[in-house]
Design an enzyme around this catalytic site. Structure first.
Site, PDB file in Angstrom:
ATOM      1  N   ARG A 272      -9.500   1.281   8.319  1.00  0.00           N
ATOM      2  CA  ARG A 272      -9.074  -0.072   8.616  1.00  0.00           C
ATOM      3  C   ARG A 272     -10.173  -0.848   9.315  1.00  0.00           C
ATOM      4  O   ARG A 272      -9.987  -2.020   9.643  1.00  0.00           O
ATOM      5  CB  ARG A 272      -7.888   0.012   9.550  1.00  0.00           C
ATOM      6  CG  ARG A 272      -6.618  -0.492   8.965  1.00  0.00           C
ATOM      7  CD  ARG A 272      -5.618  -0.481  10.087  1.00  0.00           C
ATOM      8  NE  ARG A 272      -4.424  -1.155   9.740  1.00  0.00           N
ATOM      9  CZ  ARG A 272      -3.399  -0.571   9.134  1.00  0.00           C
ATOM     10  NH1 ARG A 272      -3.436   0.682   8.776  1.00  0.00           N
ATOM     11  NH2 ARG A 272      -2.322  -1.280   8.893  1.00  0.00           N
TER      12      ARG A 272
ATOM     13  N   ARG B  76      11.808  -6.117   4.711  1.00  0.00           N
ATOM     14  CA  ARG B  76      11.581  -4.664   4.596  1.00  0.00           C
ATOM     15  C   ARG B  76      12.560  -3.898   5.486  1.00  0.00           C
ATOM     16  O   ARG B  76      12.848  -4.290   6.595  1.00  0.00           O
ATOM     17  CB  ARG B  76      10.157  -4.307   5.010  1.00  0.00           C
ATOM     18  CG  ARG B  76       9.983  -2.786   5.073  1.00  0.00           C
ATOM     19  CD  ARG B  76       8.573  -2.343   5.071  1.00  0.00           C
ATOM     20  NE  ARG B  76       7.805  -2.855   6.174  1.00  0.00           N
ATOM     21  CZ  ARG B  76       6.506  -2.630   6.312  1.00  0.00           C
ATOM     22  NH1 ARG B  76       5.869  -1.912   5.416  1.00  0.00           N
ATOM     23  NH2 ARG B  76       5.862  -3.133   7.331  1.00  0.00           N
TER      24      ARG B  76
ATOM     25  N   LYS C 197       0.842  -1.213   0.000  1.00  0.00           N
ATOM     26  CA  LYS C 197       0.000   0.000   0.000  1.00  0.00           C
ATOM     27  C   LYS C 197       0.872   1.256   0.000  1.00  0.00           C
ATOM     28  O   LYS C 197       0.655   2.172  -0.783  1.00  0.00           O
ATOM     29  CB  LYS C 197      -0.912   0.047   1.256  1.00  0.00           C
ATOM     30  CG  LYS C 197      -1.850  -1.114   1.413  1.00  0.00           C
ATOM     31  CD  LYS C 197      -2.728  -0.954   2.645  1.00  0.00           C
ATOM     32  CE  LYS C 197      -1.968  -1.002   3.967  1.00  0.00           C
ATOM     33  NZ  LYS C 197      -1.288  -2.285   4.238  1.00  0.00           N
TER      34      LYS C 197
ATOM     35  N   ARG D  30      -0.759  -9.150  13.116  1.00  0.00           N
ATOM     36  CA  ARG D  30      -1.313  -8.089  12.261  1.00  0.00           C
ATOM     37  C   ARG D  30      -2.174  -8.699  11.152  1.00  0.00           C
ATOM     38  O   ARG D  30      -3.208  -8.149  10.788  1.00  0.00           O
ATOM     39  CB  ARG D  30      -0.172  -7.263  11.660  1.00  0.00           C
ATOM     40  CG  ARG D  30       0.452  -6.318  12.684  1.00  0.00           C
ATOM     41  CD  ARG D  30       1.818  -5.821  12.247  1.00  0.00           C
ATOM     42  NE  ARG D  30       1.788  -5.027  11.028  1.00  0.00           N
ATOM     43  CZ  ARG D  30       2.873  -4.736  10.323  1.00  0.00           C
ATOM     44  NH1 ARG D  30       4.055  -5.172  10.711  1.00  0.00           N
ATOM     45  NH2 ARG D  30       2.765  -4.006   9.232  1.00  0.00           N
TER      46      ARG D  30
ATOM     47  N   ARG E  69      11.346  -2.413  11.063  1.00  0.00           N
ATOM     48  CA  ARG E  69      10.324  -1.825  11.926  1.00  0.00           C
ATOM     49  C   ARG E  69      10.038  -2.730  13.124  1.00  0.00           C
ATOM     50  O   ARG E  69      10.056  -3.949  12.986  1.00  0.00           O
ATOM     51  CB  ARG E  69       9.031  -1.618  11.120  1.00  0.00           C
ATOM     52  CG  ARG E  69       8.741  -0.175  10.812  1.00  0.00           C
ATOM     53  CD  ARG E  69       7.667  -0.014   9.775  1.00  0.00           C
ATOM     54  NE  ARG E  69       6.380  -0.613  10.115  1.00  0.00           N
ATOM     55  CZ  ARG E  69       5.296  -0.527   9.352  1.00  0.00           C
ATOM     56  NH1 ARG E  69       5.360   0.122   8.200  1.00  0.00           N
ATOM     57  NH2 ARG E  69       4.178  -1.087   9.713  1.00  0.00           N
TER      58      ARG E  69
HETATM   59  P1  AP5 Z   1       4.926  -1.599   1.881  1.00  0.00           P
HETATM   60  O1  AP5 Z   1       4.637  -0.734   0.718  1.00  0.00           O
HETATM   61  O2  AP5 Z   1       5.724  -1.044   2.997  1.00  0.00           O
HETATM   62  O3  AP5 Z   1       3.563  -2.293   2.386  1.00  0.00           O
HETATM   63  P2  AP5 Z   1       2.340  -1.722   3.199  1.00  0.00           P
HETATM   64  O4  AP5 Z   1       1.122  -2.343   2.622  1.00  0.00           O
HETATM   65  O5  AP5 Z   1       2.408  -0.239   3.285  1.00  0.00           O
HETATM   66  O6  AP5 Z   1       2.660  -2.404   4.594  1.00  0.00           O
HETATM   67  P3  AP5 Z   1       2.582  -1.819   6.067  1.00  0.00           P
HETATM   68  O7  AP5 Z   1       3.309  -2.806   6.949  1.00  0.00           O
HETATM   69  O8  AP5 Z   1       3.032  -0.409   6.112  1.00  0.00           O
HETATM   70  O9  AP5 Z   1       1.080  -1.943   6.311  1.00  0.00           O
HETATM   71  P4  AP5 Z   1       0.371  -1.949   7.624  1.00  0.00           P
HETATM   72  O10 AP5 Z   1      -0.982  -1.757   7.108  1.00  0.00           O
HETATM   73  O11 AP5 Z   1       0.546  -3.140   8.477  1.00  0.00           O
HETATM   74  O12 AP5 Z   1       1.124  -0.796   8.450  1.00  0.00           O
HETATM   75  P5  AP5 Z   1       0.750   0.712   8.746  1.00  0.00           P
HETATM   76  O13 AP5 Z   1       1.980   1.491   8.792  1.00  0.00           O
HETATM   77  O14 AP5 Z   1      -0.377   1.154   7.906  1.00  0.00           O
HETATM   78  O15 AP5 Z   1       5.652  -2.920   1.328  1.00  0.00           O
HETATM   79  C1  AP5 Z   1       6.096  -3.939   2.207  1.00  0.00           C
HETATM   80  C2  AP5 Z   1       7.466  -4.473   1.755  1.00  0.00           C
HETATM   81  O16 AP5 Z   1       7.330  -5.163   0.517  1.00  0.00           O
HETATM   82  C3  AP5 Z   1       8.507  -3.365   1.493  1.00  0.00           C
HETATM   83  O17 AP5 Z   1       9.774  -3.839   1.869  1.00  0.00           O
HETATM   84  C4  AP5 Z   1       8.426  -3.140  -0.016  1.00  0.00           C
HETATM   85  O18 AP5 Z   1       9.638  -2.649  -0.542  1.00  0.00           O
HETATM   86  C5  AP5 Z   1       8.095  -4.537  -0.525  1.00  0.00           C
HETATM   87  N1  AP5 Z   1       7.233  -4.548  -1.696  1.00  0.00           N
HETATM   88  C6  AP5 Z   1       6.188  -3.701  -1.972  1.00  0.00           C
HETATM   89  N2  AP5 Z   1       5.599  -4.043  -3.153  1.00  0.00           N
HETATM   90  C7  AP5 Z   1       6.276  -5.144  -3.599  1.00  0.00           C
HETATM   91  C8  AP5 Z   1       6.131  -5.970  -4.763  1.00  0.00           C
HETATM   92  N3  AP5 Z   1       5.181  -5.748  -5.698  1.00  0.00           N
HETATM   93  N4  AP5 Z   1       7.001  -7.008  -4.901  1.00  0.00           N
HETATM   94  C9  AP5 Z   1       7.968  -7.246  -3.970  1.00  0.00           C
HETATM   95  N5  AP5 Z   1       8.158  -6.495  -2.855  1.00  0.00           N
HETATM   96  C10 AP5 Z   1       7.321  -5.460  -2.677  1.00  0.00           C
HETATM   97  O19 AP5 Z   1       0.183   0.558  10.255  1.00  0.00           O
HETATM   98  C11 AP5 Z   1       1.043   0.159  11.301  1.00  0.00           C
HETATM   99  C12 AP5 Z   1       0.236   0.076  12.589  1.00  0.00           C
HETATM  100  O20 AP5 Z   1      -0.307   1.374  12.909  1.00  0.00           O
HETATM  101  C13 AP5 Z   1      -0.988  -0.861  12.540  1.00  0.00           C
HETATM  102  O21 AP5 Z   1      -0.642  -2.204  12.816  1.00  0.00           O
HETATM  103  C14 AP5 Z   1      -1.866  -0.213  13.640  1.00  0.00           C
HETATM  104  O22 AP5 Z   1      -1.431  -0.600  14.917  1.00  0.00           O
HETATM  105  C15 AP5 Z   1      -1.605   1.273  13.467  1.00  0.00           C
HETATM  106  N6  AP5 Z   1      -2.573   1.901  12.531  1.00  0.00           N
HETATM  107  C16 AP5 Z   1      -2.289   2.524  11.345  1.00  0.00           C
HETATM  108  N7  AP5 Z   1      -3.412   2.967  10.754  1.00  0.00           N
HETATM  109  C17 AP5 Z   1      -4.452   2.629  11.590  1.00  0.00           C
HETATM  110  C18 AP5 Z   1      -5.869   2.796  11.520  1.00  0.00           C
HETATM  111  N8  AP5 Z   1      -6.451   3.386  10.461  1.00  0.00           N
HETATM  112  N9  AP5 Z   1      -6.615   2.318  12.552  1.00  0.00           N
HETATM  113  C19 AP5 Z   1      -6.041   1.732  13.620  1.00  0.00           C
HETATM  114  N10 AP5 Z   1      -4.702   1.521  13.737  1.00  0.00           N
HETATM  115  C20 AP5 Z   1      -3.913   1.968  12.728  1.00  0.00           C
HETATM  116 MG    MG Z   2       2.776   1.140   4.876  1.00  0.00          MG
END
Ligand code: AP5
Ligand code: MG
Length: 213
Positions: free
Chosen positions: A88, A127, A13, A171, A160
């Site tokens: 989410r 990552r 994402k 997660r 991370r």
């Molecule tokens: P990346 O692009 O980093 O993936 P992502 O989908 O952004 O993954 P996140 O871990 O950031 O998602 P998340 O939803 O768990 O975390 P968030 O920060 O939102 O890609 C992942 C890896 O794969 C990278 O190394 C990249 O280079 C690689 N990659 C990407 N595309 C690829 C491809 N096509 N092929 C190969 N490799 C690839 O949230 C973190 C925490 O915050 C949550 O757990 C929660 O506690 C809290 N939080 C955030 N938002 C909310 C909300 N709205 N409500 C409640 N809690 C929340």
């Molecule tokens: Mg992300």
């Protein structure tokens, strides 16, 4: 244009949202990035969010919704934005819909980046994120030019805290319980678009640009 990125943790994402943001000139709004910036700066919000994030749990809706609505009310969001990691939960989606409909507005696209669970844990352990600017890399798929150093700002790259395998599994469980129902929610709204997130980063993006035009 208002776009929502849906997908499991690690689906890509953030990677795709950043590319959309650059191509279409829209701000990239990530609730995860906002929480991590607050943790880094030691704010009260950061301290509270960290308790949930480190366990792989969602930060409570009340807290998250307020932060998001404040952020999208800022001037740079006037002509649209890419939301990454919000909504989410169904209640978060409903709050967003209400807030927008009061302005006579709506979300245009909900893009689901589809990656099966089997691929996720491996992806997350590879990552690396920049401690300063948040730029994301992958040791195999998106490596930095110099190992362990951010191409953009020269700071150190780290794993991370919530990317440890046991936290990732939690997660994923939370994702299936609370976030996956949003796929049906936006399908019913008629704005859901699906892309295969297992192919190369550039090819995923090309498919997204075909949707957005
Ligand atoms: P990346 O692009 O980093 O993936 P992502 O989908 O952004 O993954 P996140 O871990 O950031 O998602 P998340 O939803 O768990 O975390 P968030 O920060 O939102 O890609 C992942 C890896 O794969 C990278 O190394 C990249 O280079 C690689 N990659 C990407 N595309 C690829 C491809 N096509 N092929 C190969 N490799 C690839 O949230 C973190 C925490 O915050 C949550 O757990 C929660 O506690 C809290 N939080 C955030 N938002 C909310 C909300 N709205 N409500 C409640 N809690 C929340
Ligand atoms: Mg992300």
């Amino acid at each position: 244009m208002k776009i929502i990125m849906l997908g499991a943790p690690g689906a890509g994402k953030g990677t795709q949202a950043k590319m959309i943001s650059e191509k279409y000139g829209l701000p990239h709004v990530s609730t995860g990035d906002i929480f991590r910036a607050n943790i880094k700066n030691g704010t009260a919000l950061g301290m509270e969010a960290k308790q949930y994030m480190d366990k792989g749990l969602l930060v409570p809706d009340e807290l998250t919704v307020k932060i998001l609505l404040d952020r999208v009310a800022q001037d740079d969001c006037k002509n649209g934005y890419v939301l990454d990691g919000f909504p989410r939960t169904i209640p978060q989606a409903e709050v967003l819909e209400d807030a927008l409909s009061k302005l006579g507005d709506k979300v245009d696209y909900a893009i689901n980046v589809d990656v099966p669970d089997e691929n996720i844990v491996r992806r997350m352990s590879g990552r690396r994120a920049c401690v300063t600017c948040g730029e994301t890399y992958h040791i195999e798929h998106v490596p930095p030019k110099t190992e362990g150093i951010c191409d953009k700002c020269g700071s150190a790259l780290i794993l991370r805290d919530d990317d440890k395998p046991e936290t990732v599994l939690n997660r994923l469980k939370i994702y299936h319980e609370q976030t996956q129902p949003l796929i049906d929610f936006y399908n019913n709204e008629g704005i859901l678009k699906e892309v295969d997130g297992t192919i190369d980063v550039k090819d995923v993006f090309e498919n997204i640009t075909k949707i957005l035009g």
